[in-house]
Motif scaffolding. Structure first.
Motif, PDB file in Angstrom:
ATOM      1  N   ASP A 185      60.866  53.411  -6.748  1.00  0.00           N
ATOM      2  CA  ASP A 185      60.341  52.080  -7.051  1.00  0.00           C
ATOM      3  C   ASP A 185      60.853  51.034  -6.059  1.00  0.00           C
ATOM      4  O   ASP A 185      60.111  50.130  -5.650  1.00  0.00           O
ATOM      5  CB  ASP A 185      60.646  51.673  -8.498  1.00  0.00           C
ATOM      6  CG  ASP A 185      62.126  51.729  -8.847  1.00  0.00           C
ATOM      7  OD1 ASP A 185      62.919  52.252  -8.042  1.00  0.00           O
ATOM      8  OD2 ASP A 185      62.483  51.253  -9.946  1.00  0.00           O
ATOM      9  N   CYS A 188      59.021  51.661  -2.697  1.00  0.00           N
ATOM     10  CA  CYS A 188      57.620  51.264  -2.842  1.00  0.00           C
ATOM     11  C   CYS A 188      57.469  49.744  -2.825  1.00  0.00           C
ATOM     12  O   CYS A 188      56.513  49.212  -2.268  1.00  0.00           O
ATOM     13  CB  CYS A 188      57.035  51.813  -4.140  1.00  0.00           C
ATOM     14  SG  CYS A 188      56.545  53.534  -4.043  1.00  0.00           S
ATOM     15  N   SER A 192      55.106  48.123   0.001  1.00  0.00           N
ATOM     16  CA  SER A 192      53.908  47.387  -0.415  1.00  0.00           C
ATOM     17  C   SER A 192      54.112  45.876  -0.418  1.00  0.00           C
ATOM     18  O   SER A 192      53.173  45.122  -0.653  1.00  0.00           O
ATOM     19  CB  SER A 192      53.468  47.846  -1.807  1.00  0.00           C
ATOM     20  OG  SER A 192      54.475  47.588  -2.773  1.00  0.00           O
ATOM     21  N   ALA A 199      55.895  47.394  -8.365  1.00  0.00           N
ATOM     22  CA  ALA A 199      56.003  48.731  -7.793  1.00  0.00           C
ATOM     23  C   ALA A 199      56.290  49.762  -8.880  1.00  0.00           C
ATOM     24  O   ALA A 199      55.762  50.877  -8.862  1.00  0.00           O
ATOM     25  CB  ALA A 199      57.097  48.759  -6.730  1.00  0.00           C
ATOM     26  N   VAL A 203      54.098  53.223  -9.849  1.00  0.00           N
ATOM     27  CA  VAL A 203      54.684  54.565  -9.958  1.00  0.00           C
ATOM     28  C   VAL A 203      54.383  55.173 -11.321  1.00  0.00           C
ATOM     29  O   VAL A 203      53.912  56.317 -11.424  1.00  0.00           O
ATOM     30  CB  VAL A 203      56.207  54.510  -9.714  1.00  0.00           C
ATOM     31  CG1 VAL A 203      56.830  55.890  -9.966  1.00  0.00           C
ATOM     32  CG2 VAL A 203      56.511  54.054  -8.298  1.00  0.00           C
ATOM     33  N   VAL A 208      51.212  56.636  -7.055  1.00  0.00           N
ATOM     34  CA  VAL A 208      52.053  56.849  -5.879  1.00  0.00           C
ATOM     35  C   VAL A 208      52.245  58.357  -5.656  1.00  0.00           C
ATOM     36  O   VAL A 208      52.568  59.092  -6.590  1.00  0.00           O
ATOM     37  CB  VAL A 208      53.430  56.173  -6.038  1.00  0.00           C
ATOM     38  CG1 VAL A 208      54.314  56.466  -4.832  1.00  0.00           C
ATOM     39  CG2 VAL A 208      53.261  54.663  -6.214  1.00  0.00           C
ATOM     40  N   LEU A 228      54.668  58.599   1.974  1.00  0.00           N
ATOM     41  CA  LEU A 228      54.260  57.970   0.719  1.00  0.00           C
ATOM     42  C   LEU A 228      52.837  57.454   0.824  1.00  0.00           C
ATOM     43  O   LEU A 228      52.433  56.898   1.849  1.00  0.00           O
ATOM     44  CB  LEU A 228      55.181  56.796   0.365  1.00  0.00           C
ATOM     45  CG  LEU A 228      56.475  57.136  -0.382  1.00  0.00           C
ATOM     46  CD1 LEU A 228      57.484  57.758   0.569  1.00  0.00           C
ATOM     47  CD2 LEU A 228      57.059  55.889  -1.025  1.00  0.00           C
ATOM     48  N   ILE A 230      50.437  54.966  -1.437  1.00  0.00           N
ATOM     49  CA  ILE A 230      50.403  54.035  -2.557  1.00  0.00           C
ATOM     50  C   ILE A 230      48.978  53.537  -2.723  1.00  0.00           C
ATOM     51  O   ILE A 230      48.425  52.930  -1.797  1.00  0.00           O
ATOM     52  CB  ILE A 230      51.352  52.843  -2.327  1.00  0.00           C
ATOM     53  CG1 ILE A 230      52.770  53.346  -1.991  1.00  0.00           C
ATOM     54  CG2 ILE A 230      51.392  51.939  -3.548  1.00  0.00           C
ATOM     55  CD1 ILE A 230      53.722  52.233  -1.574  1.00  0.00           C
TER      56      ILE A 230
END
Length: 258
Positions: A185, A188, A192, A199, A203, A208, A228, A230
């Motif tokens: 998290d 991410c 992002s 985030a 998840v 994700v 990753l 997303i």
């Protein structure tokens, strides 16, 4: 031996065992060992586990400079690997482009649909004037005979040399940042450029993927080489983890595909 495993995730142990077996084969049989295509994280693990020992060398190649998926070649220290040793075959995909189009998802799905394992083919190349792909040489004839459709498009494959690959210029954003932890998290949120709470929601909602697999655990620990994806924010790789700052944050480098 157990000391090796402590540096990696539990689910990566089978791959570590496989890499160590490859190394053993080269050491005991004094011959090269060629693997299937490895994803970026597997490449990092292989380089870490096999390293560049006195008796075994490691080379990675995916058909062109900057390839994402690559085959690994382990070799005795006296050998000098060449490009041909990697057993790669490139194809150009011909289809009625005036009437239909092919995208990455449809081509990937069609390759999987003919029973080809993901490890048997490398990058799918979408240039302005060509669609191309790279497979292991040992599966080339099978792919050429079985891949007759991609999405709604009828296709046929033409063998080409690696030098004929039309690799588009890479459009990436490389960004250095610091994160409070290597939890999914937290990373991410940085990738992002959102709040940690937003985030976390991404998840938990299954939006994700880490190394092409959905991960819904916010506390999942990321590692160097992880890719990753997303939903809504594209794909990014965690290319470097460079230790901690004086404020106990991790220094990281992201590479985002635009």
């Amino acid at each position: 031996m157990s000391d090796i495993y402590q540096h990696f995730r539990k689910e990566e142990q089978p791959f570590i065992d496989q890499a160590l077996e490859w190394k053993r084969i080269v050491q005991e049989q004094y011959r090269m060992k060629l693997t299937d295509f490895l994803d970026p994280r597997e490449q990092v693990i292989a380089a870490s586990v096999i390293g560049q020992a006195d008796s075994v060398g490691l080379a990675l190649f995916g058909g062109y400079d900057g390839a994402e998926r690559k085959r690994a070649l382990l070799y005795p220290d006296y050998a000098n690997p060449e490009e041909t040793d990697f057993g790669l075959q490139a194809f150009e995909v011909h289809y009625p482009e005036k009437f239909v189009s092919i995208d990455h998802r449809s081509l990937l799905g069609s390759l999987m649909g003919i029973g080809l394992k993901r490890q048997k083919f490398g990058d799918l190349v979408f240039a302005e004037s060509a669609v191309q792909l790279i497979v292991t040489a040992e599966t080339a004839d099978f792919v050429a005979g079985q891949l007759t459709q991609a999405g709604k498009a009828k296709v046929n494959l033409e063998k080409i040399s690696l030098s004929d690959l039309q690799i588009p210029a890479r459009d990436v954003e490389i960004r250095d940042d610091t994160v409070s932890s290597l939890r999914l998290d937290a990373v991410c949120a940085s990738m992002s450029r959102q709040s940690r709470q937003k985030a976390l929601t991404l998840v938990k909602n299954g939006l994700v993927k880490v190394n092409w697999k959905v991960v819904e655990d916010p506390s999942y620990q990321l590692a160097e080489g992880d890719m990753l994806s997303i939903r809504g924010f594209g794909r990014s790789s965690l290319t470097k983890i460079e230790g901690k700052t004086k404020k106990d944050k991790w220094r990281v480098t992201f590479e985002k595909q635009k």
